[in-house]
Scaffold this motif. Structure first.
Motif, PDB file in Angstrom:
ATOM      1  N   GLY A  45       0.036 -12.797   8.361  1.00 32.27           N
ATOM      2  CA  GLY A  45       0.245 -12.655   9.797  1.00 32.27           C
ATOM      3  C   GLY A  45      -0.918 -11.988  10.495  1.00 32.27           C
ATOM      4  N   ASN A  51       1.053 -10.190  15.016  1.00 33.71           N
ATOM      5  CA  ASN A  51       1.922 -11.217  14.474  1.00 33.71           C
ATOM      6  C   ASN A  51       2.994 -10.531  13.628  1.00 33.71           C
ATOM      7  OD1 ASN A  51       1.436 -14.245  12.455  1.00 33.71           O
ATOM      8  ND2 ASN A  51       3.204 -13.454  13.492  1.00 33.71           N
ATOM      9  N   ASN A 300       3.676 -19.620  13.631  1.00 32.68           N
ATOM     10  CA  ASN A 300       3.655 -18.970  12.321  1.00 32.68           C
ATOM     11  C   ASN A 300       4.681 -17.843  12.346  1.00 32.68           C
ATOM     12  OD1 ASN A 300       2.823 -18.348   9.694  1.00 32.68           O
ATOM     13  ND2 ASN A 300       1.306 -16.859  10.405  1.00 32.68           N
ATOM     14  N   VAL A 302       5.978 -14.568  10.464  1.00 28.80           N
ATOM     15  CA  VAL A 302       5.695 -13.530   9.462  1.00 28.80           C
ATOM     16  C   VAL A 302       6.329 -12.228   9.934  1.00 28.80           C
ATOM     17  CG1 VAL A 302       3.936 -12.165   8.279  1.00 28.80           C
ATOM     18  CG2 VAL A 302       3.521 -14.587   8.732  1.00 28.80           C
TER      19      VAL A 302
END
Length: 310
Positions: A45, A51, A300, A302
């Protein structure tokens, strides 16, 4: 000072060849290292910080398939070029796969490819029953008709209606014979469709090339969302030209097409998909936005607390 005469001698010497080879190997190593570091950043991440949860990240242009007309055909043509002509070519299917985050997308691709195969088709129907020991005593068994049970589709179980063709790629959904390499996740290619067994050749794992015969089995559902357990007597197989990302864990593939008509939705799912491929040259990603147009960004997922202490 290096004279032209000296340079000509060097360029035609064994030392020059060795030096060029060394530079090529150094460049290859640098590209591998760069690709590995990028995948690790996805897994940790670390792209487009912060993230912690969901984040929108860019995918490098050289990894993208930019499709406007028929994305399914484009991803198929990248991973399996001329697959009908090369259907029985040795090792052709051994390390290729299309990955997708949802069963809906996986089934779409598998149905498309299965319908194009020239081999004989056969439909196998399962026998489904409720496990009486696990049935809620307050619920009547008559509420669950055979038609209702037949319509149940669960990850890890074959469908009631299992349609196969000769030449199709299939994946085992149970451990059948571990000593012969017939484990959950092993991929095979169908050679012959019989009444009580399916003849297939192993194309993954430690027994590649081995001919085997897969029988029908009683398979029990372990899905906690159902108020009961049921048994499905069926061949423990599913078509696997395309496979769910989570089902690809542990595999190392030479050519991977990652199809994302919808973003990944669980922790580490994108990392698992990207890290299945052996090299950057063997990976292509096709991302579509909500309108079905190609894009270079995807989600994404994470969660940093999962990574703490690792």
């Amino acid at each position: 000072m290096v004279r032209n005469y000296d340079l000509k001698i060097f360029c035609h010497s064994d030392s020059a060849v060795t030096y060029v080879t060394w530079l090529d190997e150094l460049l290859i190593f640098h590209k591998i290292k760069e690709f590995a570091e990028w995948i690790l950043k996805v897994g940790n991440g670390e792209l487009c910080e912060p993230n912690d949860g969901e984040a929108d990240i860019p995918i490098p242009k050289d990894l993208l398939i930019e499709s406007e007309q028929d994305p399914v055909s484009d991803i198929i043509n990248y991973v399996y070029p001329d697959y009908i002509a090369r259907l029985y070519e040795k090792n052709y299917f051994e390390d290729r796969a299309i990955l997708a985050p949802t069963l809906e997308t996986v089934n779409l691709i598998n149905d498309r490819m299965l319908n194009t195969l020239p081999g004989n088709e056969r439909v196998y129907l399962s026998s489904d029953t409720i496990c009486q020991a696990d049935l809620n005593p307050n619920i009547s068994p008559e509420l669950y008709s055979p038609d209702f049970l037949n319509r149940i589709k669960i990850s890890g179980l074959p469908n009631h209606n299992l349609t196969l063709r000769e030449g199709a790629l299939v994946m085992l959904l149970r451990n059948v014979d571990q000593q012969q390499g017939l484990c959950n996740g092993t991929r095979l290619q169908v050679k012959r469709l019989c009444e009580h067994v399916i003849e297939a050749i192993v194309i993954s794992g430690s027994h590649v090339g081995h001919i085997t015969y897969i029988p029908r089995m009683k398979l029990t559902s372990s899905n906690k969302k159902l108020p009961f357990q049921f048994q499905r007597r069926q061949f423990p197989l599913s078509v696997c030209f395309a496979i769910p990302i989570n089902k690809s864990q542990g595999q190392s593939l030479g050519r991977v097409g990652l199809y994302l008509p919808k973003p990944v939705f669980t922790h580490g799912q994108l990392y698992v998909a990207l890290s299945r491929v052996k090299s950057r040259q063997g990976l292509k990603v096709l991302i579509c936005d909500q309108q079905g147009h190609p894009t270079n960004h995807t989600t994404n997922v994470v969660y940093k607390e999962v990574l703490q202490g690792l």
